[in-house]
Design a protein around this motif. Structure first.
Motif, mmCIF file in Angstrom:
data_model
loop_
_atom_site.group_PDB
_atom_site.id
_atom_site.type_symbol
_atom_site.label_atom_id
_atom_site.label_comp_id
_atom_site.label_asym_id
_atom_site.label_seq_id
_atom_site.Cartn_x
_atom_site.Cartn_y
_atom_site.Cartn_z
ATOM 1 N N MET A 1 20.097 -33.390 5.688
ATOM 2 C CA MET A 1 20.010 -31.945 5.577
ATOM 3 C C MET A 1 19.239 -31.560 4.318
ATOM 4 S SD MET A 1 21.785 -29.227 7.112
ATOM 5 C CE MET A 1 22.130 -27.562 6.721
ATOM 6 N N VAL A 2 19.512 -32.256 3.213
ATOM 7 C CA VAL A 2 18.823 -31.955 1.961
ATOM 8 C C VAL A 2 17.360 -32.353 2.071
ATOM 9 C CG1 VAL A 2 18.740 -32.487 -0.501
ATOM 10 C CG2 VAL A 2 20.936 -32.196 0.632
ATOM 11 N N ALA A 3 17.105 -33.491 2.727
ATOM 12 C CA ALA A 3 15.720 -33.927 2.912
ATOM 13 C C ALA A 3 14.965 -32.949 3.802
ATOM 14 C CB ALA A 3 15.690 -35.326 3.511
ATOM 15 N N GLY A 4 15.639 -32.394 4.796
ATOM 16 C CA GLY A 4 15.011 -31.410 5.674
ATOM 17 C C GLY A 4 14.646 -30.140 4.927
ATOM 18 N N LYS A 5 15.545 -29.681 4.059
ATOM 19 C CA LYS A 5 15.263 -28.478 3.259
ATOM 20 C C LYS A 5 14.105 -28.720 2.303
ATOM 21 C CE LYS A 5 19.847 -26.389 3.251
ATOM 22 N NZ LYS A 5 20.982 -25.966 2.439
ATOM 23 N N LEU A 6 14.103 -29.903 1.686
ATOM 24 C CA LEU A 6 13.024 -30.242 0.761
ATOM 25 C C LEU A 6 11.683 -30.325 1.485
ATOM 26 C CD1 LEU A 6 12.260 -31.069 -2.144
ATOM 27 C CD2 LEU A 6 12.608 -33.435 -1.426
ATOM 28 N N LEU A 7 11.687 -30.939 2.662
ATOM 29 C CA LEU A 7 10.454 -31.051 3.435
ATOM 30 C C LEU A 7 9.981 -29.676 3.903
ATOM 31 C CD1 LEU A 7 8.536 -33.234 4.423
ATOM 32 C CD2 LEU A 7 9.868 -33.384 6.510
ATOM 33 N N LEU A 8 10.896 -28.807 4.240
ATOM 34 C CA LEU A 8 10.535 -27.453 4.662
ATOM 35 C C LEU A 8 9.934 -26.666 3.506
ATOM 36 C CD1 LEU A 8 10.596 -25.364 6.961
ATOM 37 C CD2 LEU A 8 12.857 -24.697 6.160
ATOM 38 N N VAL A 9 10.518 -26.766 2.329
ATOM 39 C CA VAL A 9 9.992 -26.056 1.151
ATOM 40 C C VAL A 9 8.620 -26.598 0.772
ATOM 41 C CG1 VAL A 9 10.367 -25.678 -1.320
ATOM 42 C CG2 VAL A 9 12.250 -25.363 0.282
ATOM 43 N N LEU B 1 -3.890 -28.174 6.289
ATOM 44 C CA LEU B 1 -3.207 -27.263 7.203
ATOM 45 C C LEU B 1 -2.381 -28.041 8.226
ATOM 46 C CD1 LEU B 1 -2.827 -24.339 8.138
ATOM 47 C CD2 LEU B 1 -4.806 -24.669 9.614
ATOM 48 N N VAL B 2 -2.937 -29.097 8.780
ATOM 49 C CA VAL B 2 -2.197 -29.917 9.749
ATOM 50 C C VAL B 2 -0.984 -30.574 9.073
ATOM 51 C CG1 VAL B 2 -2.357 -31.998 11.170
ATOM 52 C CG2 VAL B 2 -4.168 -30.292 11.266
ATOM 53 N N ALA B 3 -1.175 -31.071 7.857
ATOM 54 C CA ALA B 3 -0.059 -31.691 7.130
ATOM 55 C C ALA B 3 1.029 -30.655 6.830
ATOM 56 C CB ALA B 3 -0.562 -32.336 5.844
ATOM 57 N N ALA B 4 0.632 -29.443 6.466
ATOM 58 C CA ALA B 4 1.610 -28.395 6.157
ATOM 59 C C ALA B 4 2.402 -28.009 7.399
ATOM 60 C CB ALA B 4 0.897 -27.175 5.577
ATOM 61 N N VAL B 5 1.729 -27.874 8.521
ATOM 62 C CA VAL B 5 2.428 -27.508 9.756
ATOM 63 C C VAL B 5 3.370 -28.629 10.183
ATOM 64 C CG1 VAL B 5 2.076 -27.036 12.212
ATOM 65 C CG2 VAL B 5 0.684 -25.872 10.521
ATOM 66 N N ALA B 6 2.919 -29.879 10.048
ATOM 67 C CA ALA B 6 3.790 -31.010 10.401
ATOM 68 C C ALA B 6 5.012 -31.059 9.489
ATOM 69 C CB ALA B 6 2.998 -32.314 10.323
ATOM 70 N N THR C 1 7.392 -28.281 10.476
ATOM 71 C CA THR C 1 8.065 -28.580 11.740
ATOM 72 C C THR C 1 9.175 -29.612 11.544
ATOM 73 O OG1 THR C 1 6.020 -28.106 12.937
ATOM 74 C CG2 THR C 1 7.705 -29.370 14.101
ATOM 75 N N LEU C 2 8.853 -30.694 10.846
ATOM 76 C CA LEU C 2 9.869 -31.719 10.618
ATOM 77 C C LEU C 2 10.994 -31.207 9.717
ATOM 78 C CD1 LEU C 2 7.593 -34.852 10.194
ATOM 79 C CD2 LEU C 2 9.004 -34.219 12.154
ATOM 80 N N GLY C 3 10.659 -30.396 8.721
ATOM 81 C CA GLY C 3 11.685 -29.803 7.874
ATOM 82 C C GLY C 3 12.582 -28.859 8.639
ATOM 83 N N GLY C 4 11.995 -28.081 9.532
ATOM 84 C CA GLY C 4 12.794 -27.172 10.357
ATOM 85 C C GLY C 4 13.733 -27.921 11.279
ATOM 86 N N LEU C 5 13.258 -29.039 11.810
ATOM 87 C CA LEU C 5 14.143 -29.852 12.650
ATOM 88 C C LEU C 5 15.254 -30.491 11.823
ATOM 89 C CD1 LEU C 5 11.618 -31.610 15.050
ATOM 90 C CD2 LEU C 5 13.302 -29.870 15.626
ATOM 91 N N GLY C 6 14.926 -30.863 10.574
ATOM 92 C CA GLY C 6 15.944 -31.466 9.715
ATOM 93 C C GLY C 6 16.987 -30.472 9.265
#
Length: 119
Positions: free
Chosen positions: A1-9, A47-52, A55-60
């Motif tokens: 969950m923390v990794a997902g939030k960090l990846l999203l930010v 841009l592709v890296a940011a969207v990826a 997306t992965l952060g949102g799933l996390g």
């Protein structure tokens, strides 16, 4: 969950930074009076890296998927009475067919074997 939030930010920060870089690139082209043909490849890769990452952060952040549990005993089906008065076939087409100019167009269409000729 923390990794997902960090990846999203990180993804959102990279997305905003890529947008800022795209704006400065367009401004530089405008100042040098060059034509804009598209964004450079490095900005598109960011841009592709940011969207990826977003997306992965949102799933996390959303957590794990929960299974859909089907009840052991099926619910009884409720038989509703047949409502034949609900099915109606009155529509505005029947009123339009009664108008004289519509009837003339219909007769003209039949006379020309389906082709409507408007002069």
């Amino acid at each position: 969950m923390v990794a997902g939030k960090l990846l999203l930010v990180v993804g959102l920060a990279l997305l905003f930074f890529t947008g800022y870089q795209a704006m400065t690139y367009r401004e530089t082209l405008r100042l040098t009076q060059l034509e804009f043909d598209g964004l450079p490849l490095n900005l598109l890769a960011q841009l592709v890296a940011a969207v990826a990452a977003c997306t992965l952060g949102g799933l996390g952040v959303s957590g794990s998927f929960q299974p859909i549990r089907v009840a052991d005993v099926p619910k009884p089906t409720v038989l509703r009475p047949h409502r034949s008065d609900f099915a109606t076939f009155n529509h505005r087409g029947s009123l339009l067919a009664q108008l004289p100019h519509i009837r003339q167009l219909d007769d003209l269409g039949k006379a020309t074997s389906g082709r409507l000729q408007i002069s």
